[in-house]
Enzyme design. Structure first.
Site, PDB file in Angstrom:
ATOM      1  N   GLU A 199      -7.839  -2.155  -6.477  1.00 55.60           N
ATOM      2  CA  GLU A 199      -7.174  -2.270  -7.781  1.00 55.60           C
ATOM      3  C   GLU A 199      -7.638  -3.512  -8.547  1.00 55.60           C
ATOM      4  O   GLU A 199      -6.856  -4.411  -8.871  1.00 55.60           O
ATOM      5  CB  GLU A 199      -5.656  -2.266  -7.601  1.00 55.60           C
ATOM      6  CG  GLU A 199      -5.175  -0.955  -6.992  1.00 55.60           C
ATOM      7  CD  GLU A 199      -3.675  -0.754  -7.061  1.00 55.60           C
ATOM      8  OE1 GLU A 199      -2.948  -1.746  -6.990  1.00 55.60           O
ATOM      9  OE2 GLU A 199      -3.239   0.397  -7.171  1.00 55.60           O
ATOM     10  N   GLU A 387      -4.723   5.978  -3.129  1.00 51.62           N
ATOM     11  CA  GLU A 387      -3.311   5.598  -2.996  1.00 51.62           C
ATOM     12  C   GLU A 387      -2.473   6.566  -3.806  1.00 51.62           C
ATOM     13  O   GLU A 387      -2.661   6.681  -5.017  1.00 51.62           O
ATOM     14  CB  GLU A 387      -3.055   4.193  -3.542  1.00 51.62           C
ATOM     15  CG  GLU A 387      -3.452   3.069  -2.639  1.00 51.62           C
ATOM     16  CD  GLU A 387      -2.932   1.727  -3.142  1.00 51.62           C
ATOM     17  OE1 GLU A 387      -1.842   1.686  -3.725  1.00 51.62           O
ATOM     18  OE2 GLU A 387      -3.645   0.742  -2.951  1.00 51.62           O
TER      19      GLU A 387
HETATM   20  C1  BG6 Z   1      -0.399  -0.198  -5.440  1.00 50.78           C
HETATM   21  C2  BG6 Z   1      -0.780  -1.336  -4.547  1.00 50.78           C
HETATM   22  O1  BG6 Z   1      -0.713  -0.493  -6.733  1.00 50.78           O
HETATM   23  O2  BG6 Z   1       0.959   0.104  -5.457  1.00 50.78           O
HETATM   24  C3  BG6 Z   1      -0.028  -1.341  -3.233  1.00 50.78           C
HETATM   25  O3  BG6 Z   1      -2.155  -1.317  -4.289  1.00 50.78           O
HETATM   26  C4  BG6 Z   1       1.445  -1.154  -3.523  1.00 50.78           C
HETATM   27  O4  BG6 Z   1      -0.277  -2.541  -2.589  1.00 50.78           O
HETATM   28  C5  BG6 Z   1       1.592   0.182  -4.202  1.00 50.78           C
HETATM   29  O5  BG6 Z   1       2.209  -1.250  -2.379  1.00 50.78           O
HETATM   30  C6  BG6 Z   1       3.017   0.582  -4.461  1.00 50.78           C
HETATM   31  O6  BG6 Z   1       3.682  -0.443  -5.143  1.00 50.78           O
HETATM   32  P1  BG6 Z   1       4.992  -1.079  -4.559  1.00 50.78           P
HETATM   33  O7  BG6 Z   1       5.330  -2.150  -5.507  1.00 50.78           O
HETATM   34  O8  BG6 Z   1       5.968   0.020  -4.521  1.00 50.78           O
HETATM   35  O9  BG6 Z   1       4.654  -1.590  -3.206  1.00 50.78           O
END
Ligand code: BG6
Length: 489
Positions: A199, A387
């Protein structure tokens, strides 16, 4: 069947959110090791100590921190730091990887902790214990035929780079990262799929005070230095390992226009350019896009891009584009009618057609198909959805079961969207779901915001047995992986 035979089904975790072992095995602290937990409405604060011994808390992002004069990042005795132990992958990796294998993973997307491999930077030398740990992890993956897909950077550099060297604002970091990348690629010869930055566009959203022009300028300089560092490592891999592949990743800040007003269409085009394509265009095409000048002018930024930088970007084009996809929001000039909503990194306007998660992120599987087409039409290189997942509150029942139909629905609809896009010609190489085992939320530091197919028995304050339990979604994803996406019911 839509999904290609070698499709990389799997999951994604990151060192600082899953590993723990923050001060074990020679690792030095990174920024998240100094951050307390927050909530969706309260930011994660970093903690420090003054010369007189008193402690304080301050706002921080993962790349910069507002420290008062004379203060040093420090942990306050008695406070709980969620990333210190995280969900303890450091001590549970064998058990966790065995569970991933049981689900039928073909790939595990994970990050190296830079602070575990070079705790004191390049001058301090390699920490052999850290290197050994990752060899053991990769060995365990290979035992089950799981390909590790390794990210070099995800908020996990030694914290002293930020406090003593000015972080990514300092061009010396480019060389530090380049040497780290070279070392990792040579050393971990068992890894075929590499990625430079997780990211990378996050750097654009690490401005603590948006009204401060210097902070805005700094964010873009930090990002530029990361793009250069990425380009150098990509070229290194291409020059030395023709059989390996390397990508870079962009956080999916995907938006639709709120109304059919052409002004909303234009605003949305600009939002997509500035928040997503700015980075992807640069590292896929090998140069900044034409609209970058418009963006820099609007932000009042002066970019100092040397001939050498131009050459590095040109020679550092990636083999595949990785992105994260959780939600979409809307943009509009008709703010008077619009309700605002949250999201990953930044919020936006609420879409009345979409349901939202417990944390207010709008679920949009149709948007996934739409953006897969948009990205593939634009670049014509393989895409990797690395992701995607649903952060939700799960309940561990007395009999050890966890019923999470909401998560199954979320993944089913998104996998269907990918399947349709592949049928319509998109080249998607894999899907690694976020937080395939519960871990610490990056945004809030909570553990109750769970993404996993595997439940870890620990709460937001570190209480619990850390025992692993299979959620209902475990069996669902197992069926998906084992049928190569042929059975989504
Ligand atoms: C992504 C990140 O953008 O979002 C992760 O790369 C992160 O590290 C994921 O955990 C979800 O976000 P959050 O704030 O729910 O953990």
């Amino acid at each position: 069947m839509s999904f290609p035979k070698n499709f990389l089904w799997g999951g994604d975790i990151s060192a600082n959110q899953a590993e723990g072992g923050w001060n074990e095995g020679g690792k030095s602290p990174n920024m998240t090791d100094y951050q307390l937990g927050g909530t969706k409405d309260t930011p994660r604060m970093a903690t420090y100590q003054m010369e007189d011994g008193s402690y304080g808390k301050t706002e921080a992002s993962i790349e910069n921190v507002n420290l008062p004069e004379g203060a040093k990042l420090a942990c306050i005795p008695g406070e709980f730091y969620p990333n210190h132990k995280a969900t303890d992958f450091y001590h549970h990796y064998k058990e966790d990887i065995a569970l991933f294998a049981e689900m039928g993973f073909k790939a595990l997307n994970l990050t190296l902790s830079w602070a575990r491999i070079y705790p004191q930077g390049i001058k301090g030398g390699v920490n052999q214990e850290g290197v050994d740990f990752y060899h053991l992890v990769f060995q365990e993956c290979k035992k089950y035929g799981i390909e590790p897909l390794v990210h070099l950077y995800k908020y996990d550099m030694p914290a002293f780079y930020i406090t003593e060297m000015n972080g990514w604002l300092n061009r010396e970091l480019i060389d530090e990262f380049y040497q780290f990348g070279q070392f990792a690629i040579d050393e971990f010869s068992e890894v075929i799929y590499w990625s430079t930055f997780n990211e990378i566009n996050v750097a654009q959203f690490t401005i603590i005070d948006e009204s401060d022009p210097k902070q805005v300028q700094d964010a873009y300089v930090r990002l530029h230095n990361q793009l250069i560092a990425s380009g150098k490592v990509v070229k290194y891999l291409h020059d030395h390992y023709s059989e390996k592949k390397i990508g870079c990743m962009v956080a999916g800040i995907f938006t639709h226009p709120y109304t059919c007003d052409p002004k909303d269409q234009a605003l949305n085009q600009k939002s997509m350019q500035d928040k997503f394509y700015y980075c992807a265009d640069t590292f896929v095409r090998g140069h900044y896009p034409s609209y970058a000048k418009r963006l820099w002018k609007e932000l009042g930024i002066e970019m100092n891009i040397s001939e050498e930088d131009v050459k590095i970007l040109k020679e550092g084009k990636v083999d595949f584009l990785e992105f994260s996809y959780y939600f979409t929001n809307l943009v509009t000039i008709h703010n008077e009618d619009a309700e605002m909503i949250g999201g990953n990194l930044i919020g936006g306007v609420k879409n009345p057609y979409l349901e939202v998660s417990d944390w207010g992120w709008a679920k949009d599987p149709d948007g996934l198909k739409f953006f897969l087409h948009e990205m593939y039409d634009r670049y014509q290189i393989p895409l990797m959805n690395c992701e995607n997942g649903l952060g939700a509150i799960d309940v561990l029942e007395e009999d050890g079961t966890i019923h999470d139909p909401y998560r199954i629905d979320y993944h089913r609809s998104h996998i269907k969207a990918m399947s349709d896009a592949i049928d319509e010609g998109v080249d998607l190489m894999g899907y690694t779901t976020w937080g395939c085992i519960d871990l610490v939320s990056a945004g809030t530091g909570e553990i109750r915001k769970r993404y996993g197919f595997i439940y870890v028995d620990v709460d937001d304050y570190g209480n619990g047995t850390y025992k692993r339990y299979k959620k209902d979604s475990f069996a669902y994803y197992q069926k998906v992986c084992q049928s190569n996406g042929g059975d989504l019911n």
